[in-house]
Write a protein that holds these residues in place. Sequence first.
Motif, PDB file in Angstrom:
ATOM      1  N   LEU A 120       5.404   2.747  -6.170  1.00 11.67           N
ATOM      2  CA  LEU A 120       4.704   2.503  -4.904  1.00 11.67           C
ATOM      3  C   LEU A 120       3.211   2.771  -5.039  1.00 11.67           C
ATOM      4  O   LEU A 120       2.392   2.018  -4.506  1.00 11.67           O
ATOM      5  CB  LEU A 120       5.301   3.359  -3.787  1.00 11.67           C
ATOM      6  N   VAL A 121       2.845   3.840  -5.737  1.00 11.79           N
ATOM      7  CA  VAL A 121       1.423   4.120  -5.958  1.00 11.79           C
ATOM      8  C   VAL A 121       0.770   2.921  -6.644  1.00 11.79           C
ATOM      9  O   VAL A 121      -0.383   2.585  -6.350  1.00 11.79           O
ATOM     10  CB  VAL A 121       1.228   5.412  -6.792  1.00 11.79           C
ATOM     11  N   GLU A 122       1.485   2.266  -7.531  1.00 13.87           N
ATOM     12  CA  GLU A 122       0.940   1.111  -8.249  1.00 13.87           C
ATOM     13  C   GLU A 122       0.818  -0.139  -7.384  1.00 13.87           C
ATOM     14  O   GLU A 122       0.018  -1.022  -7.697  1.00 13.87           O
ATOM     15  CB  GLU A 122       1.827   0.792  -9.454  1.00 13.87           C
ATOM     16  N   THR A 123       1.607  -0.239  -6.307  1.00 14.07           N
ATOM     17  CA  THR A 123       1.696  -1.517  -5.604  1.00 14.07           C
ATOM     18  C   THR A 123       1.348  -1.516  -4.124  1.00 14.07           C
ATOM     19  O   THR A 123       0.893  -2.535  -3.607  1.00 14.07           O
ATOM     20  CB  THR A 123       3.118  -2.090  -5.733  1.00 14.07           C
ATOM     21  N   VAL A 124       1.565  -0.423  -3.424  1.00 10.72           N
ATOM     22  CA  VAL A 124       1.384  -0.420  -1.970  1.00 10.72           C
ATOM     23  C   VAL A 124      -0.104  -0.441  -1.615  1.00 10.72           C
ATOM     24  O   VAL A 124      -0.925   0.175  -2.300  1.00 10.72           O
ATOM     25  CB  VAL A 124       2.084   0.815  -1.348  1.00 10.72           C
ATOM     26  N   ASP A 125      -0.430  -1.125  -0.555  1.00  4.78           N
ATOM     27  CA  ASP A 125      -1.797  -1.146  -0.046  1.00  4.78           C
ATOM     28  C   ASP A 125      -2.142   0.271   0.414  1.00  4.78           C
ATOM     29  O   ASP A 125      -1.584   0.770   1.394  1.00  4.78           O
ATOM     30  CB  ASP A 125      -1.895  -2.135   1.115  1.00  4.78           C
ATOM     31  N   LEU A 126      -3.051   0.927  -0.285  1.00  8.62           N
ATOM     32  CA  LEU A 126      -3.371   2.327   0.001  1.00  8.62           C
ATOM     33  C   LEU A 126      -4.039   2.515   1.363  1.00  8.62           C
ATOM     34  O   LEU A 126      -4.032   3.617   1.910  1.00  8.62           O
ATOM     35  CB  LEU A 126      -4.258   2.906  -1.103  1.00  8.62           C
ATOM     36  N   ASP A 127      -4.592   1.455   1.923  1.00 11.47           N
ATOM     37  CA  ASP A 127      -5.245   1.549   3.229  1.00 11.47           C
ATOM     38  C   ASP A 127      -4.299   1.303   4.402  1.00 11.47           C
ATOM     39  O   ASP A 127      -4.685   1.521   5.548  1.00 11.47           O
ATOM     40  CB  ASP A 127      -6.414   0.550   3.309  1.00 11.47           C
ATOM     41  N   HIS A 128      -3.088   0.848   4.105  1.00  8.32           N
ATOM     42  CA  HIS A 128      -2.144   0.584   5.194  1.00  8.32           C
ATOM     43  C   HIS A 128      -1.783   1.895   5.885  1.00  8.32           C
ATOM     44  O   HIS A 128      -1.438   2.871   5.226  1.00  8.32           O
ATOM     45  CB  HIS A 128      -0.877  -0.100   4.674  1.00  8.32           C
ATOM     46  N   ALA A 129      -1.872   1.915   7.200  1.00  7.00           N
ATOM     47  CA  ALA A 129      -1.596   3.132   7.970  1.00  7.00           C
ATOM     48  C   ALA A 129      -0.426   2.928   8.918  1.00  7.00           C
ATOM     49  O   ALA A 129      -0.203   1.828   9.432  1.00  7.00           O
ATOM     50  CB  ALA A 129      -2.829   3.547   8.766  1.00  7.00           C
ATOM     51  N   TRP A 130       0.294   4.002   9.121  1.00  9.89           N
ATOM     52  CA  TRP A 130       1.401   4.033  10.071  1.00  9.89           C
ATOM     53  C   TRP A 130       1.169   5.199  11.041  1.00  9.89           C
ATOM     54  O   TRP A 130       0.603   6.225  10.642  1.00  9.89           O
ATOM     55  CB  TRP A 130       2.719   4.315   9.371  1.00  9.89           C
ATOM     56  N   PRO A 131       1.660   5.065  12.268  1.00 13.83           N
ATOM     57  CA  PRO A 131       1.611   6.235  13.159  1.00 13.83           C
ATOM     58  C   PRO A 131       2.640   7.262  12.703  1.00 13.83           C
ATOM     59  O   PRO A 131       3.713   6.902  12.205  1.00 13.83           O
ATOM     60  CB  PRO A 131       1.977   5.654  14.526  1.00 13.83           C
ATOM     61  N   LEU A 132       2.299   8.522  12.834  1.00 12.61           N
ATOM     62  CA  LEU A 132       3.265   9.572  12.507  1.00 12.61           C
ATOM     63  C   LEU A 132       4.319   9.639  13.596  1.00 12.61           C
ATOM     64  O   LEU A 132       4.031   9.370  14.768  1.00 12.61           O
ATOM     65  CB  LEU A 132       2.556  10.925  12.379  1.00 12.61           C
ATOM     66  N   PRO A 133       5.544  10.006  13.236  1.00  8.22           N
ATOM     67  CA  PRO A 133       6.592  10.103  14.251  1.00  8.22           C
ATOM     68  C   PRO A 133       6.327  11.281  15.183  1.00  8.22           C
ATOM     69  O   PRO A 133       5.633  12.237  14.800  1.00  8.22           O
ATOM     70  CB  PRO A 133       7.866  10.328  13.429  1.00  8.22           C
ATOM     71  N   PRO A 134       6.869  11.232  16.381  1.00  7.17           N
ATOM     72  CA  PRO A 134       6.677  12.360  17.301  1.00  7.17           C
ATOM     73  C   PRO A 134       7.479  13.578  16.821  1.00  7.17           C
ATOM     74  O   PRO A 134       8.699  13.598  16.897  1.00  7.17           O
ATOM     75  CB  PRO A 134       7.197  11.829  18.644  1.00  7.17           C
ATOM     76  N   GLN A 135       6.785  14.533  16.259  1.00  8.07           N
ATOM     77  CA  GLN A 135       7.367  15.791  15.802  1.00  8.07           C
ATOM     78  C   GLN A 135       6.400  16.895  16.211  1.00  8.07           C
ATOM     79  O   GLN A 135       5.189  16.668  16.263  1.00  8.07           O
ATOM     80  CB  GLN A 135       7.564  15.806  14.276  1.00  8.07           C
ATOM     81  N   TRP A 137       5.134  19.234  14.609  1.00  4.69           N
ATOM     82  CA  TRP A 137       4.156  19.606  13.584  1.00  4.69           C
ATOM     83  C   TRP A 137       3.128  18.524  13.316  1.00  4.69           C
ATOM     84  O   TRP A 137       2.224  18.709  12.513  1.00  4.69           O
ATOM     85  CB  TRP A 137       4.846  20.019  12.281  1.00  4.69           C
ATOM     86  N   PHE A 138       3.234  17.362  13.971  1.00  2.00           N
ATOM     87  CA  PHE A 138       2.240  16.303  13.831  1.00  2.00           C
ATOM     88  C   PHE A 138       1.426  16.195  15.116  1.00  2.00           C
ATOM     89  O   PHE A 138       1.975  16.272  16.213  1.00  2.00           O
ATOM     90  CB  PHE A 138       2.901  14.941  13.566  1.00  2.00           C
ATOM     91  N   GLU A 139       0.132  15.951  14.951  1.00  2.00           N
ATOM     92  CA  GLU A 139      -0.726  15.736  16.108  1.00  2.00           C
ATOM     93  C   GLU A 139      -0.307  14.440  16.808  1.00  2.00           C
ATOM     94  O   GLU A 139      -0.128  13.410  16.134  1.00  2.00           O
ATOM     95  CB  GLU A 139      -2.174  15.635  15.629  1.00  2.00           C
ATOM     96  N   PRO A 140      -0.141  14.473  18.110  1.00  2.00           N
ATOM     97  CA  PRO A 140       0.259  13.242  18.816  1.00  2.00           C
ATOM     98  C   PRO A 140      -0.745  12.120  18.575  1.00  2.00           C
ATOM     99  O   PRO A 140      -1.951  12.317  18.620  1.00  2.00           O
ATOM    100  CB  PRO A 140       0.255  13.668  20.292  1.00  2.00           C
ATOM    101  N   GLY A 141      -0.223  10.949  18.253  1.00  2.00           N
ATOM    102  CA  GLY A 141      -1.046   9.773  18.044  1.00  2.00           C
ATOM    103  C   GLY A 141      -1.698   9.665  16.677  1.00  2.00           C
ATOM    104  O   GLY A 141      -2.396   8.692  16.405  1.00  2.00           O
ATOM    105  N   ALA A 142      -1.464  10.644  15.801  1.00  2.00           N
ATOM    106  CA  ALA A 142      -2.081  10.611  14.472  1.00  2.00           C
ATOM    107  C   ALA A 142      -1.425   9.548  13.599  1.00  2.00           C
ATOM    108  O   ALA A 142      -0.263   9.178  13.801  1.00  2.00           O
ATOM    109  CB  ALA A 142      -1.965  11.980  13.805  1.00  2.00           C
ATOM    110  N   THR A 143      -2.186   9.067  12.633  1.00  2.00           N
ATOM    111  CA  THR A 143      -1.684   8.092  11.670  1.00  2.00           C
ATOM    112  C   THR A 143      -1.920   8.635  10.264  1.00  2.00           C
ATOM    113  O   THR A 143      -2.698   9.571  10.064  1.00  2.00           O
ATOM    114  CB  THR A 143      -2.406   6.736  11.805  1.00  2.00           C
ATOM    115  N   ARG A 144      -1.245   8.023   9.298  1.00  2.00           N
ATOM    116  CA  ARG A 144      -1.451   8.354   7.884  1.00  2.00           C
ATOM    117  C   ARG A 144      -1.489   7.055   7.091  1.00  2.00           C
ATOM    118  O   ARG A 144      -0.618   6.193   7.251  1.00  2.00           O
ATOM    119  CB  ARG A 144      -0.330   9.231   7.317  1.00  2.00           C
TER     120      ARG A 144
END
Length: 178
Positions: A120-135, A137-144
């Motif tokens: 995945l490190v070799e192939t995935v678009d490193l800039d693609h972001a997803w919202p973090l799930p509601p947990q 320990w995650f800031e609401p609305g944060a993405t990674r």
Amino acid sequence: MTDTSPPETPTQPLSQERRDLLETLRVHRHFLRTTVQGLTEDQARTRSTASELTLGGLIKHVARTESAWADFAVNGPSSMEGPADGDYSDWENGFRLTEDETLAGALARYDEVAARTDALVETVDLDHAWPLPPQPWFEPGATRTARRVFTHIVAETAQHAGHADIIREAIDGQKTMG
């Protein structure tokens, strides 16, 4: 249905950033794996410090965590949802080898996870972001971004390699990192 998975990038040649991520992952995985070389099953399950952590449990935990974050990099927040009933007892088992598990099995699983993550490190678009799930320990609305996910995997592996070194030294005096 629209495909929301991150686009793949060509595998050759790898950018310096991707090579750096892979090299850093491999170095810290090596340190972690070295801490369990030559252990018996009993030693892999030994609590040698005030912590609940064991060497076998750390291998299992790091593999499980890396796998979950790699899934997130590809599939987004649905791959990291917690249990619907709020029962996290299975999460606790992720930090220890159960009676039917072996250190060799945990290491084999870790190898599978590492190979997938590396691909995945070799192939995935490193800039693609997803919202973090509601947990909690995650800031609401944060993405990674995928980049931040892989950096987190590096940090998680390095942190637990250090834990493992302390645990191993308390078991038989062997040191991995100095």
